[in-house]
Design a protein around this motif. Structure first.
Motif, PDB file in Angstrom:
ATOM      1  N   ALA A  77       0.836  -1.208   0.000  1.00 15.21           N
ATOM      2  CA  ALA A  77       0.000   0.000   0.000  1.00 15.21           C
ATOM      3  C   ALA A  77       0.870   1.256   0.000  1.00 15.21           C
ATOM      4  CB  ALA A  77      -0.928  -0.009   1.206  1.00 15.21           C
ATOM      5  N   GLN A  78       1.932   1.260   0.806  1.00 14.98           N
ATOM      6  CA  GLN A  78       2.811   2.434   0.870  1.00 14.98           C
ATOM      7  C   GLN A  78       3.579   2.621  -0.444  1.00 14.98           C
ATOM      8  OE1 GLN A  78       2.138   4.494   2.849  1.00 14.98           O
ATOM      9  NE2 GLN A  78       2.148   3.872   4.983  1.00 14.98           N
ATOM     10  N   GLU A  79       4.022   1.524  -1.045  1.00 13.25           N
ATOM     11  CA  GLU A  79       4.728   1.628  -2.326  1.00 13.25           C
ATOM     12  C   GLU A  79       3.793   2.145  -3.412  1.00 13.25           C
ATOM     13  OE1 GLU A  79       6.346  -2.328  -2.839  1.00 13.25           O
ATOM     14  OE2 GLU A  79       8.312  -1.683  -2.116  1.00 13.25           O
ATOM     15  N   GLN A  80       2.569   1.719  -3.371  1.00 12.32           N
ATOM     16  CA  GLN A  80       1.589   2.186  -4.353  1.00 12.32           C
ATOM     17  C   GLN A  80       1.372   3.692  -4.191  1.00 12.32           C
ATOM     18  OE1 GLN A  80      -2.128   0.110  -4.193  1.00 12.32           O
ATOM     19  NE2 GLN A  80      -2.754   0.809  -6.214  1.00 12.32           N
ATOM     20  N   ARG A  81       1.309   4.139  -2.955  1.00 13.57           N
ATOM     21  CA  ARG A  81       1.172   5.585  -2.714  1.00 13.57           C
ATOM     22  C   ARG A  81       2.411   6.328  -3.202  1.00 13.57           C
ATOM     23  NH1 ARG A  81       0.393   7.435   3.014  1.00 13.57           N
ATOM     24  NH2 ARG A  81       0.321   9.448   1.990  1.00 13.57           N
ATOM     25  N   LEU A  82       3.595   5.718  -2.925  1.00  6.92           N
ATOM     26  CA  LEU A  82       4.852   6.372  -3.279  1.00  6.92           C
ATOM     27  C   LEU A  82       5.018   6.474  -4.792  1.00  6.92           C
ATOM     28  CD1 LEU A  82       7.620   7.528  -2.360  1.00  6.92           C
ATOM     29  CD2 LEU A  82       8.486   5.184  -2.413  1.00  6.92           C
ATOM     30  N   TYR A  83       4.743   5.384  -5.478  1.00  8.54           N
ATOM     31  CA  TYR A  83       5.000   5.355  -6.923  1.00  8.54           C
ATOM     32  C   TYR A  83       3.755   5.654  -7.755  1.00  8.54           C
ATOM     33  CZ  TYR A  83       9.247   3.105  -5.277  1.00  8.54           C
ATOM     34  OH  TYR A  83      10.409   2.832  -4.623  1.00  8.54           O
ATOM     35  N   GLY A  84       2.637   5.836  -7.113  1.00 11.56           N
ATOM     36  CA  GLY A  84       1.388   6.073  -7.838  1.00 11.56           C
ATOM     37  C   GLY A  84       1.236   7.503  -8.338  1.00 11.56           C
ATOM     38  N   VAL A  87       1.059  11.435  -4.341  1.00  6.55           N
ATOM     39  CA  VAL A  87       1.760  12.300  -3.391  1.00  6.55           C
ATOM     40  C   VAL A  87       2.780  13.120  -4.182  1.00  6.55           C
ATOM     41  CG1 VAL A  87       3.225  12.372  -1.350  1.00  6.55           C
ATOM     42  CG2 VAL A  87       1.468  10.610  -1.551  1.00  6.55           C
ATOM     43  N   THR A  88       2.666  14.445  -4.074  1.00  9.79           N
ATOM     44  CA  THR A  88       3.570  15.314  -4.837  1.00  9.79           C
ATOM     45  C   THR A  88       4.427  16.180  -3.934  1.00  9.79           C
ATOM     46  OG1 THR A  88       1.797  16.940  -5.018  1.00  9.79           O
ATOM     47  CG2 THR A  88       2.087  15.393  -6.868  1.00  9.79           C
ATOM     48  N   ASN A  89       4.067  16.328  -2.720  1.00  9.01           N
ATOM     49  CA  ASN A  89       4.817  17.142  -1.769  1.00  9.01           C
ATOM     50  C   ASN A  89       6.150  16.453  -1.476  1.00  9.01           C
ATOM     51  OD1 ASN A  89       5.845  18.420   0.487  1.00  9.01           O
ATOM     52  ND2 ASN A  89       3.841  18.729   1.435  1.00  9.01           N
ATOM     53  N   PRO A  90       7.297  17.158  -1.687  1.00  8.40           N
ATOM     54  CA  PRO A  90       8.611  16.545  -1.473  1.00  8.40           C
ATOM     55  C   PRO A  90       8.820  16.047  -0.040  1.00  8.40           C
ATOM     56  CG  PRO A  90       8.858  18.658  -2.586  1.00  8.40           C
ATOM     57  CD  PRO A  90       7.420  18.508  -2.244  1.00  8.40           C
ATOM     58  N   LYS A  91       8.314  16.785   0.925  1.00  3.32           N
ATOM     59  CA  LYS A  91       8.460  16.362   2.312  1.00  3.32           C
ATOM     60  C   LYS A  91       7.682  15.060   2.561  1.00  3.32           C
ATOM     61  CE  LYS A  91       9.184  19.389   6.185  1.00  3.32           C
ATOM     62  NZ  LYS A  91       8.656  20.389   7.058  1.00  3.32           N
ATOM     63  N   GLU A  92       6.504  15.015   2.030  1.00  3.78           N
ATOM     64  CA  GLU A  92       5.665  13.823   2.176  1.00  3.78           C
ATOM     65  C   GLU A  92       6.291  12.639   1.450  1.00  3.78           C
ATOM     66  OE1 GLU A  92       1.150  13.132   1.641  1.00  3.78           O
ATOM     67  OE2 GLU A  92       1.405  15.312   1.812  1.00  3.78           O
ATOM     68  N   LEU A  93       6.859  12.909   0.263  1.00  9.23           N
ATOM     69  CA  LEU A  93       7.521  11.846  -0.497  1.00  9.23           C
ATOM     70  C   LEU A  93       8.716  11.290   0.272  1.00  9.23           C
ATOM     71  CD1 LEU A  93       7.476  13.133  -4.194  1.00  9.23           C
ATOM     72  CD2 LEU A  93       6.414  11.067  -3.308  1.00  9.23           C
ATOM     73  N   SER A  94       9.478  12.167   0.884  1.00 12.34           N
ATOM     74  CA  SER A  94      10.640  11.741   1.664  1.00 12.34           C
ATOM     75  C   SER A  94      10.198  10.887   2.860  1.00 12.34           C
ATOM     76  CB  SER A  94      11.414  12.972   2.144  1.00 12.34           C
ATOM     77  OG  SER A  94      12.475  12.580   2.976  1.00 12.34           O
ATOM     78  N   ALA A  95       9.174  11.328   3.543  1.00 13.13           N
ATOM     79  CA  ALA A  95       8.660  10.573   4.691  1.00 13.13           C
ATOM     80  C   ALA A  95       8.118   9.219   4.231  1.00 13.13           C
ATOM     81  CB  ALA A  95       7.574  11.369   5.404  1.00 13.13           C
ATOM     82  N   LEU A  96       7.475   9.209   3.087  1.00 12.59           N
ATOM     83  CA  LEU A  96       6.921   7.968   2.544  1.00 12.59           C
ATOM     84  C   LEU A  96       8.042   7.005   2.150  1.00 12.59           C
ATOM     85  CD1 LEU A  96       4.130   6.827   2.112  1.00 12.59           C
ATOM     86  CD2 LEU A  96       4.106   7.828  -0.164  1.00 12.59           C
ATOM     87  N   GLN A  97       9.128   7.546   1.576  1.00 13.18           N
ATOM     88  CA  GLN A  97      10.278   6.708   1.217  1.00 13.18           C
ATOM     89  C   GLN A  97      10.897   6.085   2.474  1.00 13.18           C
ATOM     90  OE1 GLN A  97      12.726   9.467  -1.005  1.00 13.18           O
ATOM     91  NE2 GLN A  97      12.270   8.413  -2.943  1.00 13.18           N
ATOM     92  N   GLN A  98      11.015   6.885   3.512  1.00 15.41           N
ATOM     93  CA  GLN A  98      11.564   6.369   4.772  1.00 15.41           C
ATOM     94  C   GLN A  98      10.650   5.285   5.357  1.00 15.41           C
ATOM     95  OE1 GLN A  98      12.205   9.752   7.292  1.00 15.41           O
ATOM     96  NE2 GLN A  98      14.023  10.419   6.164  1.00 15.41           N
ATOM     97  N   GLU A  99       9.355   5.509   5.263  1.00 14.64           N
ATOM     98  CA  GLU A  99       8.388   4.515   5.754  1.00 14.64           C
ATOM     99  C   GLU A  99       8.521   3.218   4.963  1.00 14.64           C
ATOM    100  OE1 GLU A  99       5.182   2.763   7.891  1.00 14.64           O
ATOM    101  OE2 GLU A  99       6.536   4.412   8.351  1.00 14.64           O
ATOM    102  N   VAL A 100       8.670   3.321   3.646  1.00 19.35           N
ATOM    103  CA  VAL A 100       8.821   2.131   2.801  1.00 19.35           C
ATOM    104  C   VAL A 100      10.114   1.400   3.161  1.00 19.35           C
ATOM    105  CG1 VAL A 100       9.264   1.379   0.416  1.00 19.35           C
ATOM    106  CG2 VAL A 100       7.362   2.927   0.905  1.00 19.35           C
ATOM    107  N   GLN A 101      11.196   2.142   3.368  1.00 19.32           N
ATOM    108  CA  GLN A 101      12.466   1.516   3.747  1.00 19.32           C
ATOM    109  C   GLN A 101      12.347   0.819   5.107  1.00 19.32           C
ATOM    110  OE1 GLN A 101      15.284   4.737   3.552  1.00 19.32           O
ATOM    111  NE2 GLN A 101      15.648   4.475   1.352  1.00 19.32           N
TER     112      GLN A 101
END
Length: 182
Positions: A77-84, A87-101
């Motif tokens: 679900a998080q990867e789908q949000r990340l790569y879908g 989410v366009t906000n850079p801060k949100e993208l960074s937080a999402l990448q960290q969550e995926v990692q």
């Protein structure tokens, strides 16, 4: 009856009594043996313990698999949000990448845990199977032994009745005062 005849009859009575005592002791031993094999009882306890451990191991395996499945779903679900692209906000993208990692690392650890639990469950299954085989073999052996013990018990009981009959018959031929003194 002469003194010699009385002594001979009392001697025969004594021999019968000694034979009866030996027979009763053997009969008691056979009866005790028929009450159960300590090895069989031990194997039953070990088998029961192995079954309990197996159930616990299989439950732990299911739980580990459920946790892994939940992590996979969350990661997906998080990867789908990340790569879908939603989410366009850079801060949100960074937080999402960290969550995926973080979820991937957690997934990796959980996969290792699940594999260890599966390996443990396999070992427990093998142990339970082995204990079941040992128990089955011992029960078969015990069945054969107990059949021969029951036959021996029956023989001893018949012999005991014969000896008691002979003793009663012999005692009736001797004057009661001599039997009482004996």
């Amino acid at each position: 009856m002469s003194t010699t005849q009385i002594a001979a009859a009392l001697f025969q009575l004594q021999q019968l009594d000694l034979e009866l005592e030996r027979l009763v002791a053997e009969l008691q031993s056979v009866v005790n043996s028929l009450e159960g094999s300590s090895k069989l009882q031990k194997l039953r306890a070990e088998h029961d313990l192995a079954q309990q451990q197996l159930r616990a191991g299989l439950q732990a395996q299911k739980e580990a698999e459920w946790v892994l499945e939940e992590l996979n779903n969350r990661l997906s679900a998080q990867e789908q949000r990340l790569y879908g692209g939603a989410v366009t906000n850079p801060k949100e993208l960074s937080a999402l990448q960290q969550e995926v990692q973080r979820l991937r690392a957690q997934q990796s650890r959980q996969e290792e845990t699940a594999l260890e639990v599966m390996d443990s469950a396999e070992s427990l299954q093998e142990m339970a199977r082995q204990k079941a085989e040992e128990l089955e073999q011992e029960e078969k052996t015990w069945g054969e032994e107990s059949a021969s013990l029951r036959a021996r018990r029956d023989q001893l009981e018949v012999r005991q009745q014969e000896l008691q009959g002979r003793r009663a018959q012999l005692a009736s031929t001797i004057e009661p005062r001599f039997v009482n003194r004996y």
